[in-house]
Design a protein around this motif. Sequence first.
Motif, PDB file in Angstrom:
ATOM      1  N   ARG A 124       0.830  -1.203   0.000  1.00  0.00           N
ATOM      2  CA  ARG A 124       0.000   0.000   0.000  1.00  0.00           C
ATOM      3  C   ARG A 124       0.867   1.257   0.000  1.00  0.00           C
ATOM      4  O   ARG A 124       0.445   2.315  -0.465  1.00  0.00           O
ATOM      5  CB  ARG A 124      -0.911   0.031   1.223  1.00  0.00           C
ATOM      6  CG  ARG A 124      -1.997  -1.013   1.229  1.00  0.00           C
ATOM      7  CD  ARG A 124      -2.730  -1.020   2.547  1.00  0.00           C
ATOM      8  NE  ARG A 124      -3.822  -0.066   2.606  1.00  0.00           N
ATOM      9  CZ  ARG A 124      -4.048   0.759   3.617  1.00  0.00           C
ATOM     10  NH1 ARG A 124      -3.234   0.793   4.647  1.00  0.00           N
ATOM     11  NH2 ARG A 124      -5.091   1.565   3.605  1.00  0.00           N
ATOM     12  N   SER A 184       4.196  11.316   2.203  1.00  0.00           N
ATOM     13  CA  SER A 184       3.850  11.137   3.609  1.00  0.00           C
ATOM     14  C   SER A 184       4.545  12.219   4.429  1.00  0.00           C
ATOM     15  O   SER A 184       5.759  12.385   4.351  1.00  0.00           O
ATOM     16  CB  SER A 184       4.290   9.758   4.105  1.00  0.00           C
ATOM     17  OG  SER A 184       4.071   9.648   5.502  1.00  0.00           O
ATOM     18  N   ASP A 194      -7.402  -2.772   0.189  1.00  0.00           N
ATOM     19  CA  ASP A 194      -8.542  -1.881   0.377  1.00  0.00           C
ATOM     20  C   ASP A 194      -9.656  -2.221  -0.608  1.00  0.00           C
ATOM     21  O   ASP A 194      -9.403  -2.552  -1.769  1.00  0.00           O
ATOM     22  CB  ASP A 194      -8.119  -0.427   0.154  1.00  0.00           C
ATOM     23  CG  ASP A 194      -7.132   0.051   1.199  1.00  0.00           C
ATOM     24  OD1 ASP A 194      -7.534   0.247   2.348  1.00  0.00           O
ATOM     25  OD2 ASP A 194      -5.942   0.194   0.852  1.00  0.00           O
ATOM     26  N   ARG A 204      -8.175   9.281  -1.124  1.00  0.00           N
ATOM     27  CA  ARG A 204      -7.262   9.048   0.002  1.00  0.00           C
ATOM     28  C   ARG A 204      -7.757   7.879   0.848  1.00  0.00           C
ATOM     29  O   ARG A 204      -8.955   7.660   0.994  1.00  0.00           O
ATOM     30  CB  ARG A 204      -7.126  10.305   0.855  1.00  0.00           C
ATOM     31  CG  ARG A 204      -6.592  11.490   0.061  1.00  0.00           C
ATOM     32  CD  ARG A 204      -6.115  12.601   0.958  1.00  0.00           C
ATOM     33  NE  ARG A 204      -5.600  13.716   0.182  1.00  0.00           N
ATOM     34  CZ  ARG A 204      -4.943  14.745   0.714  1.00  0.00           C
ATOM     35  NH1 ARG A 204      -4.730  14.806   2.018  1.00  0.00           N
ATOM     36  NH2 ARG A 204      -4.498  15.725  -0.055  1.00  0.00           N
ATOM     37  N   CYS A 225      -6.279   7.020   4.113  1.00  0.00           N
ATOM     38  CA  CYS A 225      -5.941   7.037   5.540  1.00  0.00           C
ATOM     39  C   CYS A 225      -5.962   8.456   6.085  1.00  0.00           C
ATOM     40  O   CYS A 225      -5.025   9.223   5.878  1.00  0.00           O
ATOM     41  CB  CYS A 225      -4.568   6.409   5.768  1.00  0.00           C
ATOM     42  SG  CYS A 225      -4.041   6.440   7.497  1.00  0.00           S
ATOM     43  N   CYS A 258      -3.110   9.325   8.404  1.00  0.00           N
ATOM     44  CA  CYS A 258      -1.865   9.653   7.700  1.00  0.00           C
ATOM     45  C   CYS A 258      -1.858  11.083   7.173  1.00  0.00           C
ATOM     46  O   CYS A 258      -0.856  11.784   7.290  1.00  0.00           O
ATOM     47  CB  CYS A 258      -1.649   8.695   6.525  1.00  0.00           C
ATOM     48  SG  CYS A 258      -1.598   6.951   6.957  1.00  0.00           S
ATOM     49  N   HIS A 303     -16.128   8.171  10.698  1.00  0.00           N
ATOM     50  CA  HIS A 303     -14.926   8.589   9.978  1.00  0.00           C
ATOM     51  C   HIS A 303     -14.983  10.091   9.688  1.00  0.00           C
ATOM     52  O   HIS A 303     -13.973  10.807   9.805  1.00  0.00           O
ATOM     53  CB  HIS A 303     -14.825   7.803   8.675  1.00  0.00           C
ATOM     54  CG  HIS A 303     -13.456   7.745   8.087  1.00  0.00           C
ATOM     55  ND1 HIS A 303     -12.436   7.002   8.632  1.00  0.00           N
ATOM     56  CD2 HIS A 303     -12.927   8.341   6.986  1.00  0.00           C
ATOM     57  CE1 HIS A 303     -11.354   7.134   7.900  1.00  0.00           C
ATOM     58  NE2 HIS A 303     -11.613   7.945   6.891  1.00  0.00           N
ATOM     59  N   TYR A 360     -12.681  10.058   0.662  1.00  0.00           N
ATOM     60  CA  TYR A 360     -12.148   8.962   1.463  1.00  0.00           C
ATOM     61  C   TYR A 360     -13.105   7.777   1.358  1.00  0.00           C
ATOM     62  O   TYR A 360     -14.169   7.787   1.974  1.00  0.00           O
ATOM     63  CB  TYR A 360     -12.015   9.366   2.929  1.00  0.00           C
ATOM     64  CG  TYR A 360     -10.820  10.233   3.258  1.00  0.00           C
ATOM     65  CD1 TYR A 360      -9.628   9.661   3.692  1.00  0.00           C
ATOM     66  CD2 TYR A 360     -10.893  11.620   3.149  1.00  0.00           C
ATOM     67  CE1 TYR A 360      -8.535  10.451   4.004  1.00  0.00           C
ATOM     68  CE2 TYR A 360      -9.807  12.417   3.463  1.00  0.00           C
ATOM     69  CZ  TYR A 360      -8.631  11.829   3.890  1.00  0.00           C
ATOM     70  OH  TYR A 360      -7.542  12.613   4.200  1.00  0.00           O
ATOM     71  N   ASN A 406     -14.623   4.466   2.507  1.00  0.00           N
ATOM     72  CA  ASN A 406     -14.651   3.797   3.808  1.00  0.00           C
ATOM     73  C   ASN A 406     -15.459   2.507   3.649  1.00  0.00           C
ATOM     74  O   ASN A 406     -16.464   2.289   4.323  1.00  0.00           O
ATOM     75  CB  ASN A 406     -15.280   4.720   4.853  1.00  0.00           C
ATOM     76  CG  ASN A 406     -15.118   4.205   6.258  1.00  0.00           C
ATOM     77  OD1 ASN A 406     -14.061   3.714   6.635  1.00  0.00           O
ATOM     78  ND2 ASN A 406     -16.175   4.304   7.050  1.00  0.00           N
ATOM     79  N   ASP A 462      -0.047  -4.438   8.614  1.00  0.00           N
ATOM     80  CA  ASP A 462      -1.496  -4.342   8.496  1.00  0.00           C
ATOM     81  C   ASP A 462      -2.217  -5.682   8.543  1.00  0.00           C
ATOM     82  O   ASP A 462      -3.429  -5.721   8.751  1.00  0.00           O
ATOM     83  CB  ASP A 462      -1.869  -3.625   7.190  1.00  0.00           C
ATOM     84  CG  ASP A 462      -1.498  -2.147   7.208  1.00  0.00           C
ATOM     85  OD1 ASP A 462      -1.102  -1.659   8.282  1.00  0.00           O
ATOM     86  OD2 ASP A 462      -1.596  -1.501   6.154  1.00  0.00           O
ATOM     87  N   LYS A 477      -3.142   1.124  11.567  1.00  0.00           N
ATOM     88  CA  LYS A 477      -2.537   0.898  10.261  1.00  0.00           C
ATOM     89  C   LYS A 477      -1.618   2.069   9.911  1.00  0.00           C
ATOM     90  O   LYS A 477      -1.971   2.961   9.134  1.00  0.00           O
ATOM     91  CB  LYS A 477      -3.611   0.718   9.181  1.00  0.00           C
ATOM     92  CG  LYS A 477      -4.701  -0.285   9.502  1.00  0.00           C
ATOM     93  CD  LYS A 477      -4.186  -1.674   9.784  1.00  0.00           C
ATOM     94  CE  LYS A 477      -5.313  -2.663   9.951  1.00  0.00           C
ATOM     95  NZ  LYS A 477      -4.867  -3.984  10.446  1.00  0.00           N
ATOM     96  N   GLN A 478      -0.439   2.053  10.477  1.00  0.00           N
ATOM     97  CA  GLN A 478       0.543   3.109  10.260  1.00  0.00           C
ATOM     98  C   GLN A 478       1.909   2.496   9.998  1.00  0.00           C
ATOM     99  O   GLN A 478       2.273   1.468  10.595  1.00  0.00           O
ATOM    100  CB  GLN A 478       0.629   4.021  11.481  1.00  0.00           C
ATOM    101  CG  GLN A 478      -0.627   4.833  11.752  1.00  0.00           C
ATOM    102  CD  GLN A 478      -0.812   5.936  10.742  1.00  0.00           C
ATOM    103  OE1 GLN A 478      -0.111   6.947  10.755  1.00  0.00           O
ATOM    104  NE2 GLN A 478      -1.765   5.746   9.834  1.00  0.00           N
TER     105      GLN A 478
END
Length: 308
Positions: free
Chosen positions: A43, A50, A117, A135, A137, A140, A162, A230, A232, A273, A279-280
């Motif tokens: 991913r 970032s 995803d 996007r 995350c 992030c 979210h 985003y 979800n 993950d 999830k970082q």
Amino acid sequence: MSEISATEVDCLVVGGGPAGLTAGIYLARFHRRCLIVDAGASRASYIPTSHNYPGFPPGISGPELLSRLRTQVLEYGARIETGTVERLGRKGDAFEAHIDGRAITARSVILATGIEDILPEMPDIDRAITSGIVRLCAICDGYEVNGDDIAVYGEAENAINHAVFLRTFTDRVTVIVHGEPDACDDALAKAERYGIRLISDRVSRICLSEDDRIQVTTVEGKQCLFDIIYPNLGNTCRAALVKDLDAEQDEDGALIVDGHQQTSVDGLYAVGDVVAGLKQISVAIGQAAQAATAVHNRLENNPWRRVE
């Protein structure tokens, strides 16, 4: 570190993202025979820039971070192969992995296979992700939103939660409901409290507009434009390799691990993950350090000897 055999290694690392490459760096520095098999599905490769990965104040792209990690792990003597691990099973006290039609034996395995995803059907979605228009995350990159007009697309209740998180970064947040429009009273109250707009009409198309914004069209023909969306819609853990090993998984399919990242199968570890948790990248590389050190400690000592 001894020469890496074509058929036997101390540790097989499955996955060449930040977690897998970090595990490889540690193992190679421990003078262990390490093979990393990378299917090219990290991913991190989608990340345009970032800004929350420590040590890079101007930010760093996912491909650049992966490139630096690959360079580092190769310099220490690990081997990286591009390929797919098709099957993983036991071979006595070790593991047998089938990689693109050939078999190797590994005394231990670290799975760093990540998640996939679930994305909306959308033309040019890969470009939209790498451009930061779609996007994945908010933890992030939510800070970079800076008041933009944002849509969250997903099941009503989860999408509202979210969206509440994204209200930290902008006052223009819309939830576009995917599937049934039902949400509990608490979620609806949150949406009203934080000024989150709800669109319950069924979506017929999501695409990029001519000026590279997100264009959402409903079945009734209504069109809305947003700066960023985003999705979800959830994700799936890439944990199919454990089906013949009976490793324990949670209800979402994530692998269950102990404090050293070992699964319920002795010698099988999981990081990043593919396990439950935040999830970082920074979390994943910490888990990789834990797992690689545990692998080293479980093997017999390998004292260094001077070569005359």
